[in-house]
Design an enzyme around this catalytic site. Sequence first.
Site, PDB file in Angstrom:
ATOM      1  N   CYS A  86      37.355  51.098  48.464  1.00 39.83           N
ATOM      2  CA  CYS A  86      36.230  51.119  49.387  1.00 39.83           C
ATOM      3  C   CYS A  86      36.630  51.857  50.672  1.00 39.83           C
ATOM      4  O   CYS A  86      36.835  53.055  50.641  1.00 39.83           O
ATOM      5  CB  CYS A  86      35.724  49.705  49.644  1.00 39.83           C
ATOM      6  SG  CYS A  86      34.052  49.657  50.346  1.00 39.83           S
ATOM      7  N   HIS A 199      35.130  47.250  44.030  1.00 45.40           N
ATOM      8  CA  HIS A 199      36.152  46.282  44.441  1.00 45.40           C
ATOM      9  C   HIS A 199      36.735  45.537  43.243  1.00 45.40           C
ATOM     10  O   HIS A 199      36.230  44.471  42.863  1.00 45.40           O
ATOM     11  CB  HIS A 199      35.547  45.264  45.408  1.00 45.40           C
ATOM     12  CG  HIS A 199      35.278  45.786  46.774  1.00 45.40           C
ATOM     13  ND1 HIS A 199      36.208  45.744  47.789  1.00 45.40           N
ATOM     14  CD2 HIS A 199      34.175  46.377  47.305  1.00 45.40           C
ATOM     15  CE1 HIS A 199      35.690  46.274  48.888  1.00 45.40           C
ATOM     16  NE2 HIS A 199      34.459  46.664  48.618  1.00 45.40           N
ATOM     17  N   GLU A 201      39.414  43.794  43.218  1.00 51.57           N
ATOM     18  CA  GLU A 201      39.976  42.517  43.676  1.00 51.57           C
ATOM     19  C   GLU A 201      38.926  41.419  43.742  1.00 51.57           C
ATOM     20  O   GLU A 201      39.270  40.227  43.769  1.00 51.57           O
ATOM     21  CB  GLU A 201      40.659  42.702  45.038  1.00 51.57           C
ATOM     22  CG  GLU A 201      39.740  42.757  46.248  1.00 51.57           C
ATOM     23  CD  GLU A 201      39.048  44.090  46.456  1.00 51.57           C
ATOM     24  OE1 GLU A 201      38.378  44.242  47.497  1.00 51.57           O
ATOM     25  OE2 GLU A 201      39.174  44.989  45.586  1.00 51.57           O
TER      26      GLU A 201
END
EC number: 6.3.5.3
Length: 226
Positions: A86, A199, A201
Amino acid sequence: MVRVAVIRFPGTNCDLEMAWAVKLAGGDPEFVWHEDGGLDDFDAVIIPGGFTYGDYIRAGAIAALSPILEEIRECAEDGRPVLGVCNGMQILAEAELIPGTLTVNVGNRFICDWVYLRVERTDTPFTTKYQEDEVIRVPIAHAEGRYYYENPEEIEDNVVFRFCGPDGDVSEEYNLNGSVGGITGVVNDDGNVLGMMPHPERAAHRLLNSDDGLRLFESLVEWCRS
């Protein structure tokens, strides 16, 4: 133990999730403040998401001028994996560590949603645990995530992820931010620096609605061990 540096800038806000995902994958994350530097003893580097310096000028522009980017560049030249997610991708693009640039989304609006990605390459340090053309589900959350490259056919070999539908179809219907060719993840020519807007994660455990992102970190840790 694989040591992974998680870089922090003013405005970074995805560092804790990133470190947690690295731990889940068996790595040893350590936060590094951008002014402190000292990356020589790390096996890999991650620049997480956020809004560094409030996204003034444009997203990632100020952070890309930090001296630690020269250290990160040296890590990349040494062949160590560097991941930017990002805002991290925006910083890598501003520092010209990956091809292309990021601009405002189509519609000029912040987008926060779950998306499907098609895996285009499985020979990078970040994607060895995926299958080519596999479809994974991860979230996005950005306002300046529209990827642009003037002649996208020149970077076909650099593309790692594209927006797609649940069946892997790449079309504008699934290209929420208007990126050229649906591209949302690219590597440098050597393949060891990955920038991606989604993302992983935030999709590292089934409790988060998807664990498809965990394999990216498992790939990274395993690659460093080898």
